[in-house]
Scaffold this motif. Structure first.
Motif, PDB file in Angstrom:
ATOM      1  N   LEU A  54      54.431  -1.086  12.575  1.00  0.00           N
ATOM      2  CA  LEU A  54      53.039  -1.478  12.782  1.00  0.00           C
ATOM      3  C   LEU A  54      52.292  -0.395  13.539  1.00  0.00           C
ATOM      4  N   SER A  55      52.921   0.127  14.590  1.00  0.00           N
ATOM      5  CA  SER A  55      52.317   1.206  15.367  1.00  0.00           C
ATOM      6  C   SER A  55      53.367   1.847  16.266  1.00  0.00           C
ATOM      7  N   GLN A  56      53.139   3.108  16.587  1.00  0.00           N
ATOM      8  CA  GLN A  56      53.931   3.810  17.595  1.00  0.00           C
ATOM      9  C   GLN A  56      53.041   4.900  18.169  1.00  0.00           C
ATOM     10  N   HIS A  57      52.797   4.791  19.473  1.00  0.00           N
ATOM     11  CA  HIS A  57      51.884   5.722  20.127  1.00  0.00           C
ATOM     12  C   HIS A  57      52.114   5.686  21.638  1.00  0.00           C
ATOM     13  N   TRP A  58      51.470   6.629  22.316  1.00  0.00           N
ATOM     14  CA  TRP A  58      51.517   6.653  23.772  1.00  0.00           C
ATOM     15  C   TRP A  58      50.443   5.716  24.303  1.00  0.00           C
ATOM     16  N   ALA A  59      50.833   4.861  25.233  1.00  0.00           N
ATOM     17  CA  ALA A  59      49.903   3.878  25.788  1.00  0.00           C
ATOM     18  C   ALA A  59      50.408   3.442  27.167  1.00  0.00           C
ATOM     19  N   ARG A  60      49.544   2.763  27.873  1.00  0.00           N
ATOM     20  CA  ARG A  60      49.958   2.174  29.152  1.00  0.00           C
ATOM     21  C   ARG A  60      50.623   0.835  28.854  1.00  0.00           C
ATOM     22  N   PRO A  61      51.851   0.647  29.294  1.00  0.00           N
ATOM     23  CA  PRO A  61      52.475  -0.676  29.130  1.00  0.00           C
ATOM     24  C   PRO A  61      51.792  -1.681  30.046  1.00  0.00           C
ATOM     25  N   SER A  62      52.063  -2.950  29.821  1.00  0.00           N
ATOM     26  CA  SER A  62      51.537  -3.972  30.734  1.00  0.00           C
ATOM     27  C   SER A  62      52.134  -3.732  32.126  1.00  0.00           C
ATOM     28  N   ARG A  63      51.496  -4.298  33.118  1.00  0.00           N
ATOM     29  CA  ARG A  63      52.033  -4.155  34.494  1.00  0.00           C
ATOM     30  C   ARG A  63      53.450  -4.700  34.597  1.00  0.00           C
ATOM     31  N   GLU A  64      53.685  -5.820  33.914  1.00  0.00           N
ATOM     32  CA  GLU A  64      55.012  -6.445  33.924  1.00  0.00           C
ATOM     33  C   GLU A  64      56.045  -5.516  33.289  1.00  0.00           C
ATOM     34  N   GLU A  65      55.709  -4.917  32.134  1.00  0.00           N
ATOM     35  CA  GLU A  65      56.633  -3.986  31.475  1.00  0.00           C
ATOM     36  C   GLU A  65      56.901  -2.774  32.367  1.00  0.00           C
ATOM     37  N   ALA A  66      55.840  -2.224  32.969  1.00  0.00           N
ATOM     38  CA  ALA A  66      55.998  -1.068  33.863  1.00  0.00           C
ATOM     39  C   ALA A  66      56.894  -1.427  35.049  1.00  0.00           C
ATOM     40  N   ARG A  67      56.703  -2.620  35.596  1.00  0.00           N
ATOM     41  CA  ARG A  67      57.527  -3.059  36.732  1.00  0.00           C
ATOM     42  C   ARG A  67      58.998  -3.122  36.341  1.00  0.00           C
ATOM     43  N   VAL A  68      59.292  -3.749  35.203  1.00  0.00           N
ATOM     44  CA  VAL A  68      60.682  -3.889  34.754  1.00  0.00           C
ATOM     45  C   VAL A  68      61.320  -2.523  34.507  1.00  0.00           C
ATOM     46  N   LEU A  69      60.532  -1.581  34.003  1.00  0.00           N
ATOM     47  CA  LEU A  69      61.039  -0.244  33.695  1.00  0.00           C
ATOM     48  C   LEU A  69      61.058   0.682  34.909  1.00  0.00           C
ATOM     49  N   GLY A  70      60.508   0.235  36.034  1.00  0.00           N
ATOM     50  CA  GLY A  70      60.463   1.079  37.224  1.00  0.00           C
ATOM     51  C   GLY A  70      59.458   2.211  37.105  1.00  0.00           C
ATOM     52  N   MET A  71      58.412   1.981  36.313  1.00  0.00           N
ATOM     53  CA  MET A  71      57.365   2.985  36.121  1.00  0.00           C
ATOM     54  C   MET A  71      56.236   2.749  37.120  1.00  0.00           C
ATOM     55  N   ARG A  72      55.544   3.795  37.465  1.00  0.00           N
ATOM     56  CA  ARG A  72      54.381   3.620  38.332  1.00  0.00           C
ATOM     57  C   ARG A  72      53.229   3.043  37.511  1.00  0.00           C
ATOM     58  N   THR A  73      52.398   2.262  38.141  1.00  0.00           N
ATOM     59  CA  THR A  73      51.253   1.653  37.470  1.00  0.00           C
ATOM     60  C   THR A  73      50.349   2.738  36.912  1.00  0.00           C
ATOM     61  N   ARG A  80      56.325   1.182  20.645  1.00  0.00           N
ATOM     62  CA  ARG A  80      56.583   0.992  19.211  1.00  0.00           C
ATOM     63  C   ARG A  80      56.569  -0.500  18.905  1.00  0.00           C
ATOM     64  N   GLU A  81      55.828  -0.890  17.870  1.00  0.00           N
ATOM     65  CA  GLU A  81      55.781  -2.275  17.446  1.00  0.00           C
ATOM     66  C   GLU A  81      56.113  -2.342  15.966  1.00  0.00           C
ATOM     67  N   VAL A  82      57.013  -3.255  15.615  1.00  0.00           N
ATOM     68  CA  VAL A  82      57.459  -3.410  14.230  1.00  0.00           C
ATOM     69  C   VAL A  82      57.626  -4.886  13.898  1.00  0.00           C
TER      70      VAL A  82
END
Length: 190
Positions: A54-73, A80-82
């Protein structure tokens, strides 16, 4: 997590903290299966399985996704969405969030999978480690519900999902798999 956040993001829980009776029996084994969903769908669909990018690109994940991944806000990730199709019918929506640090060396290829299965790549990698599964009900108004059903005419009142962190050579990616039906509708009953 406040009530507003629950309206935007589903409350992900470990299976032991969920009332089993709140999930349809036919979906329960799919949600808790620790093996490759791709492999199970291929078998259940008698080989008539496809991945539709469906899509694959660079984007800001949701805050929840960033938190789980240990990424900074505010940091970007490869998203990627399929749809996973069984007999040409979308049965599962999958969203993968991959931080830039995970995409080094041979893992850069994860940005170029196209209609190939991520599961086949993950489960073939000897360095892969998977966290415990979390499951959730998804409802209208929640971002992941809306993303999963955006291209579909049928809009059930409730869908179910699972997610887990995968680590490749110690670096994370988050995979959310959203079941669009009770799996009987997809003729995926095996």
């Amino acid at each position: 997590m406040n009530q507003h956040s629950n309206r935007i993001n589903p409350p992900w829980r470990r299976p032991r903290r969920v009332l089993r009776s709140s999930f349809p029996e036919e979906i329960w084994s799919w949600l808790l299966d620790p093996t490759s969903l791709t492999r199970r769908l291929r078998k259940a669909c008698d080989g008539r399985f496809e991945v539709q990018l469906l899509s694959q690109h660079w984007a800001r994940p949701s805050r929840e996704e960033a938190r789980v991944l240990g990424m900074r806000t505010g940091a970007c990730a490869n998203v990627r969405e399929v749809y996973l199709l069984c007999r040409e019918q979308p049965c599962v929506f999958a969203r993968t969030v991959i931080p830039a640090r995970t995409l080094r060396g041979k893992y850069r290829r994860l940005t170029r999978l196209g209609n190939k299965s991520l599961g086949a790549v993950l489960f073939a990698d000897k360095s892969m480690r998977r966290s415990s599964l979390e499951i959730a009900h998804l409802m209208p108004g929640q971002r992941l519900f809306e993303r999963a059903l955006r291209d579909l005419l049928a809009r059930p009142p409730l869908i179910w999902g699972r997610r887990s962190l995968f680590h490749l050579a110690g670096n994370p990616l988050l995979l959310s798999e959203i079941f669009l039906h009770d799996m009987h509708q997809c003729q995926c009953t095996k």
